[in-house]
Design a protein around this motif. Structure first.
Motif, PDB file in Angstrom:
ATOM      1  N   SER A 172      40.496 -22.508   4.157  1.00 34.27           N
ATOM      2  CA  SER A 172      39.550 -23.481   3.604  1.00 34.27           C
ATOM      3  C   SER A 172      38.132 -23.111   4.021  1.00 34.27           C
ATOM      4  CB  SER A 172      39.864 -24.892   4.113  1.00 34.27           C
ATOM      5  OG  SER A 172      41.219 -25.234   3.897  1.00 34.27           O
ATOM      6  N   HIS A 202      34.254 -24.395   4.781  1.00 29.27           N
ATOM      7  CA  HIS A 202      33.313 -25.484   5.005  1.00 29.27           C
ATOM      8  C   HIS A 202      32.203 -24.962   5.900  1.00 29.27           C
ATOM      9  CE1 HIS A 202      31.559 -29.410   5.602  1.00 29.27           C
ATOM     10  NE2 HIS A 202      32.441 -29.948   4.782  1.00 29.27           N
ATOM     11  N   GLN A 225      30.553 -26.489   7.915  1.00 30.20           N
ATOM     12  CA  GLN A 225      30.618 -27.117   9.232  1.00 30.20           C
ATOM     13  C   GLN A 225      31.233 -26.175  10.261  1.00 30.20           C
ATOM     14  OE1 GLN A 225      29.355 -30.013  10.220  1.00 30.20           O
ATOM     15  NE2 GLN A 225      30.098 -29.753  12.312  1.00 30.20           N
ATOM     16  N   THR A 237      31.244 -24.274   0.916  1.00 34.49           N
ATOM     17  CA  THR A 237      32.219 -25.356   1.081  1.00 34.49           C
ATOM     18  C   THR A 237      32.996 -25.499  -0.218  1.00 34.49           C
ATOM     19  OG1 THR A 237      30.818 -26.543   2.658  1.00 34.49           O
ATOM     20  CG2 THR A 237      32.529 -27.819   1.541  1.00 34.49           C
ATOM     21  N   ASN A 238      34.337 -25.486  -0.118  1.00 34.87           N
ATOM     22  CA  ASN A 238      35.155 -25.678  -1.318  1.00 34.87           C
ATOM     23  C   ASN A 238      35.939 -26.986  -1.210  1.00 34.87           C
ATOM     24  OD1 ASN A 238      37.234 -25.075   0.466  1.00 34.87           O
ATOM     25  ND2 ASN A 238      37.706 -23.073  -0.419  1.00 34.87           N
ATOM     26  N   THR A 239      36.729 -27.267  -2.239  1.00 31.47           N
ATOM     27  CA  THR A 239      37.466 -28.530  -2.285  1.00 31.47           C
ATOM     28  C   THR A 239      38.441 -28.664  -1.132  1.00 31.47           C
ATOM     29  OG1 THR A 239      37.312 -28.521  -4.707  1.00 31.47           O
ATOM     30  CG2 THR A 239      38.949 -29.986  -3.721  1.00 31.47           C
ATOM     31  N   ARG A 240      39.115 -27.559  -0.798  1.00 29.24           N
ATOM     32  CA  ARG A 240      40.045 -27.599   0.340  1.00 29.24           C
ATOM     33  C   ARG A 240      39.294 -27.922   1.629  1.00 29.24           C
ATOM     34  NH1 ARG A 240      44.982 -25.287   0.433  1.00 29.24           N
ATOM     35  NH2 ARG A 240      44.572 -24.525   2.543  1.00 29.24           N
ATOM     36  N   GLY A 241      38.138 -27.319   1.797  1.00 28.82           N
ATOM     37  CA  GLY A 241      37.342 -27.576   2.989  1.00 28.82           C
ATOM     38  C   GLY A 241      36.892 -29.025   3.077  1.00 28.82           C
ATOM     39  N   GLU A 242      36.516 -29.600   1.958  1.00 33.38           N
ATOM     40  CA  GLU A 242      36.106 -31.011   1.937  1.00 33.38           C
ATOM     41  C   GLU A 242      37.269 -31.917   2.333  1.00 33.38           C
ATOM     42  OE1 GLU A 242      34.629 -31.623  -1.973  1.00 33.38           O
ATOM     43  OE2 GLU A 242      32.643 -30.776  -1.557  1.00 33.38           O
ATOM     44  N   SER A 243      38.468 -31.598   1.815  1.00 34.52           N
ATOM     45  CA  SER A 243      39.646 -32.397   2.143  1.00 34.52           C
ATOM     46  C   SER A 243      39.956 -32.331   3.634  1.00 34.52           C
ATOM     47  CB  SER A 243      40.859 -31.893   1.340  1.00 34.52           C
ATOM     48  OG  SER A 243      42.049 -32.537   1.750  1.00 34.52           O
ATOM     49  N   PHE A 297      37.860 -31.493   6.095  1.00 34.24           N
ATOM     50  CA  PHE A 297      36.779 -32.073   6.898  1.00 34.24           C
ATOM     51  C   PHE A 297      36.854 -33.598   6.899  1.00 34.24           C
ATOM     52  CE2 PHE A 297      32.226 -33.169   7.641  1.00 34.24           C
ATOM     53  CZ  PHE A 297      32.167 -32.679   8.942  1.00 34.24           C
ATOM     54  N   GLU A 298      37.247 -34.187   5.788  1.00 36.39           N
ATOM     55  CA  GLU A 298      37.428 -35.641   5.742  1.00 36.39           C
ATOM     56  C   GLU A 298      38.500 -36.079   6.738  1.00 36.39           C
ATOM     57  OE1 GLU A 298      38.291 -36.798   1.764  1.00 36.39           O
ATOM     58  OE2 GLU A 298      36.310 -36.267   0.984  1.00 36.39           O
TER      59      GLU A 298
END
Length: 288
Positions: free
Chosen positions: A144, A146, A148, A154-160, A162-163
């Motif tokens: 993933s 991100h 951060q 940052t991709n969608t997997r990274g956002e998921s 990180f949340e």
């Protein structure tokens, strides 16, 4: 005295496996959190030795090749947590005297997963640790991106992912943006280390090592300060030298009071003396 930990995706490489074992034994690393180990016919190869113990899920061979495992020095009293281990996650616990239980987990987050990371088993593990106030360290090949944790985007997997990190009050131990995944055509930060937000689980000197790993992922090194000092000593009773035990027992038991008419205080004293003799004999025949 720190607990010295390595983290690495071995990319199923025999050479990377041999290199990891060499590093652990020559540089006195205590634990390695491993993704994609070298596997032959469903069995993890090359990671056990006289000094090292392999931990993996017993469910691996029933489904597919194992994609995670943990290796540790045999002197450490690790226990596999089967409820929180499967093909893509291996979890152990480490008891520490005077400190919260430490949970160590190696986690592989498949890039072709149908849903964004993390998997349900990882969420359940983190909730379990939080509920019981245990410290936790997760070594993850997140697949993933991100910014951060140092990725180029940052991709969608990274956002998921990180949340999830924010929701569970975890910390990202990564420092800087040194790539953890390197090929001829691509460099990226995919491997991350997550920890509980706790004063007793503060990692030190997290870094990506410059040396050759013989994998397309690079070695990550970090320390858990003072953890080893608090680890409860472990005695492997299977290694007891029973000849020494019997010799010490016979030598010292003859000094005990063998009077058949003892009062309560004398019996208590005799019990304490006998317990001490047994303990001393065990210490000499099977040291911690």
């Amino acid at each position: 005295m720190e607990l010295k930990i390595l983290q690495i995706n071995l990319h199923h490489s025999k050479a990377a496996t041999a290199n990891l074992v060499y590093l652990m034994e020559s540089r006195q690393y205590d634990v390695a959190l491993i993704q994609e180990p070298w596997v032959v016919r469903g069995n993890i190869k090359g990671l056990q030795s006289k000094e090292l113990q392999l931990y993996k899920s017993n469910l691996d061979s029933q489904n597919s090749n194992p994609r995670t495992c943990i290796v540790a020095k045999k002197q450490f009293n690790l226990f596999l947590l089967t409820t929180y281990s499967n093909t893509d996650q291996t979890t152990v616990r480490l008891e520490r005297d005077g400190l919260p239980m430490l949970i160590l987990s190696s986690t592989y987050m498949p890039y072709d997963g149908t849903e964004g990371p993390p998997a349900d088993i990882t969420e359940t593990l983190v909730s379990f640790a939080s509920k019981n106030k245990f410290d936790i360290i997760l070594g993850c090949d997140s697949n993933s991106h991100h910014m951060q944790w140092g990725s180029t985007d940052t991709n969608t997997r990274g956002e998921s992912l990180f949340e999830f990190i924010i929701e569970k009050n975890l910390l990202v131990a990564n420092r800087g943006n040194t790539p953890t995944f390197v090929t001829k055509t691509r460099e990226e930060v995919l491997d991350i280390t997550l920890t509980s937000n706790s004063d007793t689980c503060q990692l030190e000197q997290w870094k990506v090592l410059d040396e050759i790993s013989f994998s397309d992922h690079r070695l990550i090194e970090f320390y858990v300060p003072d953890a080893a000092r608090h680890i409860k000593p472990f005695r492997n009773n299977r290694r007891t030298d029973w000849h020494v035990f019997n010799r010490e027992l016979v030598k010292n038991i003859s000094h005990l009071n063998n009077d058949n008419n003892l009062d309560t205080n004398s019996l208590d004293k005799l019990t304490e003396e006998f317990t001490g003799i047994l303990r001393d004999a065990l210490d000499k025949s099977c040291p911690r």
